[in-house]
Write a protein that holds these residues in place. Structure first.
Motif, PDB file in Angstrom:
ATOM      1  N   HIS A 166      -1.002   2.053  -8.975  1.00  0.00           N
ATOM      2  CA  HIS A 166      -2.065   2.725  -8.901  1.00  0.00           C
ATOM      3  C   HIS A 166      -3.161   1.722  -8.395  1.00  0.00           C
ATOM      4  CE1 HIS A 166      -5.468   5.736  -9.099  1.00  0.00           C
ATOM      5  NE2 HIS A 166      -6.077   4.626  -9.945  1.00  0.00           N
ATOM      6  N   ASP A 167      -3.654   1.751  -7.001  1.00  0.00           N
ATOM      7  CA  ASP A 167      -4.587   0.704  -6.779  1.00  0.00           C
ATOM      8  C   ASP A 167      -4.013  -0.783  -6.833  1.00  0.00           C
ATOM      9  OD1 ASP A 167      -6.305   2.555  -6.041  1.00  0.00           O
ATOM     10  OD2 ASP A 167      -7.387   2.392  -8.147  1.00  0.00           O
ATOM     11  N   ASP A 205       3.487  11.520  -0.532  1.00  0.00           N
ATOM     12  CA  ASP A 205       3.127  10.914   0.636  1.00  0.00           C
ATOM     13  C   ASP A 205       2.447   9.652   0.519  1.00  0.00           C
ATOM     14  OD1 ASP A 205       0.612  11.782  -0.697  1.00  0.00           O
ATOM     15  OD2 ASP A 205       0.217  12.929   1.223  1.00  0.00           O
ATOM     16  N   TYR A 206       2.100   9.094  -0.897  1.00  0.00           N
ATOM     17  CA  TYR A 206       1.644   7.853  -1.259  1.00  0.00           C
ATOM     18  C   TYR A 206       2.950   6.933  -1.461  1.00  0.00           C
ATOM     19  CZ  TYR A 206      -0.574   3.840  -3.572  1.00  0.00           C
ATOM     20  OH  TYR A 206      -0.904   2.464  -3.682  1.00  0.00           O
ATOM     21  N   ASN A 217       6.987   7.184   3.028  1.00  0.00           N
ATOM     22  CA  ASN A 217       6.867   7.725   4.181  1.00  0.00           C
ATOM     23  C   ASN A 217       7.426   9.016   4.551  1.00  0.00           C
ATOM     24  OD1 ASN A 217       5.664   5.211   4.657  1.00  0.00           O
ATOM     25  ND2 ASN A 217       7.120   4.483   6.111  1.00  0.00           N
ATOM     26  N   GLY A 249       0.885  -1.156   0.011  1.00  0.00           N
ATOM     27  CA  GLY A 249       0.018  -0.025  -0.029  1.00  0.00           C
ATOM     28  C   GLY A 249       0.930   1.193   0.031  1.00  0.00           C
ATOM     29  N   PRO A 250       0.501   2.302   0.541  1.00  0.00           N
ATOM     30  CA  PRO A 250       1.381   3.704   0.752  1.00  0.00           C
ATOM     31  C   PRO A 250       2.427   3.490   1.408  1.00  0.00           C
ATOM     32  CG  PRO A 250      -1.094   3.733   1.092  1.00  0.00           C
ATOM     33  CD  PRO A 250      -0.975   2.482   1.191  1.00  0.00           C
ATOM     34  N   LEU A 257       3.419   9.900  -8.861  1.00  0.00           N
ATOM     35  CA  LEU A 257       2.730   9.681  -7.535  1.00  0.00           C
ATOM     36  C   LEU A 257       2.562  10.609  -6.689  1.00  0.00           C
ATOM     37  CD1 LEU A 257       4.175   6.034  -7.098  1.00  0.00           C
ATOM     38  CD2 LEU A 257       1.958   6.433  -7.838  1.00  0.00           C
TER      39      LEU A 257
END
Length: 716
Positions: free
Chosen positions: A618-619, A643-644, A647, A584-585, A640
């Motif tokens: 993406h997703d 922050d995605y 960290n 994920g992020p 992107l």
């Protein structure tokens, strides 16, 4: 079904059987099994993102039917008619395949960015000439969850494996039959083939078992690793007259076979282990169902087999080939257009519905008329005699009259599709765009535009979207990075090769893509850059390492050799990645990396741990920068959010503080702006694929990397 003559299917063709019997009676239930298997393949591809084992069932049935056909040729005429068999097989397989390939080419030109055309052209040719499995094996493609980044022709690897098997087994049985005739022992054909094919099946199985541990990416597509599944079917066809068993055993086999076929996809994650020993599950289920009805008249077979022989199941089995051809490309184009990794309930039903319609039309408007060969077939159809094992063709007279125009139309469609692919393949292969080997830093400041605010004049982005795939770091072009199946250390030197000071760059391709920058720094400041790299393998002491969801079993052994070599050579510094992206992020520094730092500390080695660059996704779906740009995006929209991607704080900073030998290095500000990580900066494309830096952008990073490393190395 007529008692005097019967149609016999090989999965690809039919031939007359002179003397029907319980042993030779055509198995309608296996047609139904083919229908069930294709439904499972489609459902698991669409909604579960994994393989079902249905293809493995297909392979067993193909081996059973095709070998049985060849045996009947030998036993009725003493020889295999090689050219006749090849011609009939191609007539059965090629028309539908050419139609689908041409439709995919048209859809790709219409819907896919130009950056994807070259690979699709290569795969179109590979599919048309039945070497798609080798093309994918050489590209180290995975076969995991379907998503828009996957080729719409990837599923045709299994058609290539079958086509290669059909040719090989035809030639082999022809040679065996000829040899036995010369020796005066034609009656020994079945015992001879049992021994010969049995030995080949065992060898193939052992090879597949070894390949699972050595290189599963290759093993999955390897024709010889897959051969045992087809040979098992062939062995059953050879031994069929001698295989009898009590009714209760047949019933148990039928129930167990159907249940296992249905749940195989949930029992085992086939993409990671087939065709190794785990493939015995679907193969064994297919064998059980073949044995359950062997040497029995249809009305005496177990109830489940009689259900499989009902008209709906058999009709679905008749469409299995066309449905397999259509469902995957339609699914991939749907996902690509929707930008989703999975189809969802409604979308999945839509994919299934359209695929069924296309399969039905292909079967009845392309396959059937081109299989009807003669006036005798027309007369049989007009007389009400069945020309197909499952039903009478009410449209047979019409379809026969349309056979020539349909054949001509299919030929034209195929020539256009294959011709267009061949033209693009030749154009991109022989004269494909090549990236520049150097760029003027004034017109192309690259990373300095982000890291130091260098002015960016108006200039064409380089490498271009078509040049990007070839803009690779030196170890890749020099053959100085170990591939997936190599555990040997491959070492090369860059920078100042005569220098006494050494910086060892170790790990995966994400350590490698810093080499163009380090090459410049090494030459400027007098140090050697020694590489020890392996595809997809960050330095690790873990037994469980994977890349894009696929395990790399030899990564641990390779890493151990690297760590030991570093302890022996004792370079001044070790340069490797210190973070990796999360699903994920954000990003992380996993415990395994800390274990490696401990190993290096025990050997008194100092480490520069560089934070990994963002991965484009993406997703959960990977995408290439060049594809996004070619599809109308710009540097920011194709990038992107920062922050995605990462960290807010470098995740390696805190754990590195506990290791006096580890110095974290964060170059994020040279690849990302304050709020976004773009795909180009300073007129230079940052990524040559989904997550690797272009060599040109890496070279532009040299000034910023030099400034960041100076207080760590103290060499300049």
């Amino acid at each position: 079904m007529a008692k005097t003559t019967q149609s016999v299917r090989t999965g690809t063709q039919r031939g007359p059987v002179a003397a029907p019997s319980a042993a030779s009676a055509y198995r309608l239930d296996l047609d139904g099994l083919r229908g069930v298997a294709i439904v499972l393949v489609v459902l698991f591809h669409i909604w579960f993102g994994r393989v079902s084992g249905g293809v493995d069932v297909f392979l067993v049935l193909s081996g059973f039917f095709f070998t049985g056909l060849l045996l009947r040729q030998i036993e009725s005429g003493g020889a295999v008619r090689v050219l006749f068999t090849v011609r009939r097989t191609l007539r059965r397989l090629l028309p539908a395949l050419l139609v689908v390939l041409s439709a995919v080419v048209l859809a790709a030109v219409t819907l896919r960015p130009i950056t994807q055309w070259a690979d699709l052209a290569n795969q179109t040719l590979a599919s048309a000439f039945y070497y798609q499995n080798w093309h994918l094996a050489l590209a180290s493609s995975d076969y995991l969850a379907a998503d828009p980044s996957v080729s719409p022709l990837q599923h045709l690897w299994s058609m290539s494996v079958q086509g290669q098997f059909y040719l090989a087994i035809t030639v082999l049985l022809a040679a065996v039959a000829w040899t036995l005739r010369k020796l005066g022992r034609p009656a020994q054909v079945r015992p001879t083939l049992l021994v010969l094919l049995g030995a080949l099946a065992v060898a193939s199985f052992v090879y597949a078992m070894a390949g699972e541990n050595a290189n599963q990416s290759w093993n999955y597509y390897d024709s010889f690793a897959r051969a045992w599944e087809l040979l098992v079917g062939g062995l059953l066809a050879i031994a069929a007259p001698w295989l009898t068993m009590p009714r209760v055993v047949r019933t148990v086999l039928a129930i167990a076979g159907v249940v296992i076929v249905a749940i195989c996809g949930e029992l085992v994650f086939g993409a990671a282990v087939f065709p190794g020993p785990a493939a015995l599950i679907p193969v064994g289920a297919a064998v059980a169902l073949i044995l359950a009805g062997n040497n029995l008249e249809p009305e005496h077979r177990p109830l489940l087999l009689r259900w499989l022989a009902t008209r709906p199941a058999v009709e679905l089995g008749g469409m299995a080939y066309s449905l397999y051809l259509w469902h995957w490309p339609f699914l991939i184009f749907y996902l690509s257009e929707r930008g989703r990794p999975m189809a969802g309930p409604i979308g999945g039903l839509g994919v299934i519905g359209v695929s069924l319609v296309l399969a039905y039309a292909t079967r009845h408007l392309v396959e059937e008329p081109l299989r009807m060969r003669s006036a005798r077939a027309l007369a049989a159809a007009q007389a009400g005699e069945p020309t197909d094992r499952s039903r009478t063709f009410s449209l047979a007279p019409i379809l026969l009259r349309l056979r020539k125009p349909i054949g001509a139309l299919v030929a034209v469609i195929g020539l256009v599709g294959i011709g267009a692919s061949a033209t693009w393949h030749i154009a991109m292969g022989a004269n494909g765009p090549q990236p520049p080997t150097s760029l003027d830093p004034v017109d192309y400041p690259g990373a300095e535009a982000l890291a130091a605010g260098a002015p960016v004049p108006h200039a064409r982005m380089r490498p271009t979207i078509l040049e990007a795939p070839a803009d690779l770091p030196y170890p890749t072009t020099d053959g100085c990075i170990a591939d997936w199946s190599t555990t040997d250390l491959v070492t090369c030197d860059y920078g100042d090769r005569t220098a006494e000071r050494t910086l060892a760059v170790v790990g995966s391709s994400h350590a490698e893509h810093w080499i163009p920058a380090l090459q410049i720094l090494g030459q400027q400041h007098g140090f050697r850059v020694r590489v020890m790299l392996k595809m997809g393998c960050p330095l690790t002491v873990s037994d469980d390492i994977s890349y894009k969801g696929e395990t790399i079993p030899d990564c641990h052994d390779w890493s151990r050799k690297v760590i030991d070599r570093l302890g022996e050579e004792r370079p001044d510094w070790v340069f490797t990645t210190g973070t990796r992206p999360l699903d994920g992020p954000g990003d992380e520094t996993p415990q395994d990396y800390l274990d490696v730092w401990s190993q290096l500390a025990d050997r008194g080695l100092n480490v520069v741990a560089i934070r990994d660059t963002p991965w484009l996704r993406h997703d959960g779906v990977r995408y290439r920068a060049s594809d996004c740009l070619a599809d109308g995006g710009d540097s920011t929209s194709c990038g992107l959010p920062r922050d995605y991607a990462l960290n807010p704080v470098n995740p390696e900073a805190e754990p590195a503080s506990r290791f006096p030998n580890v110095f974290p290095l964060d170059m994020t500000d040279a690849v990302c702006a304050a709020d976004v990580c773009p795909v180009s900066a300073g007129n230079i494309l940052i990524y040559h694929d989904e997550h690797h830096l272009t060599a040109n952008y890496s070279r532009s990073l040299a000034p910023a990397l030099g400034r960041a490393m100076r207080p760590i190395l103290h060499w300049w």
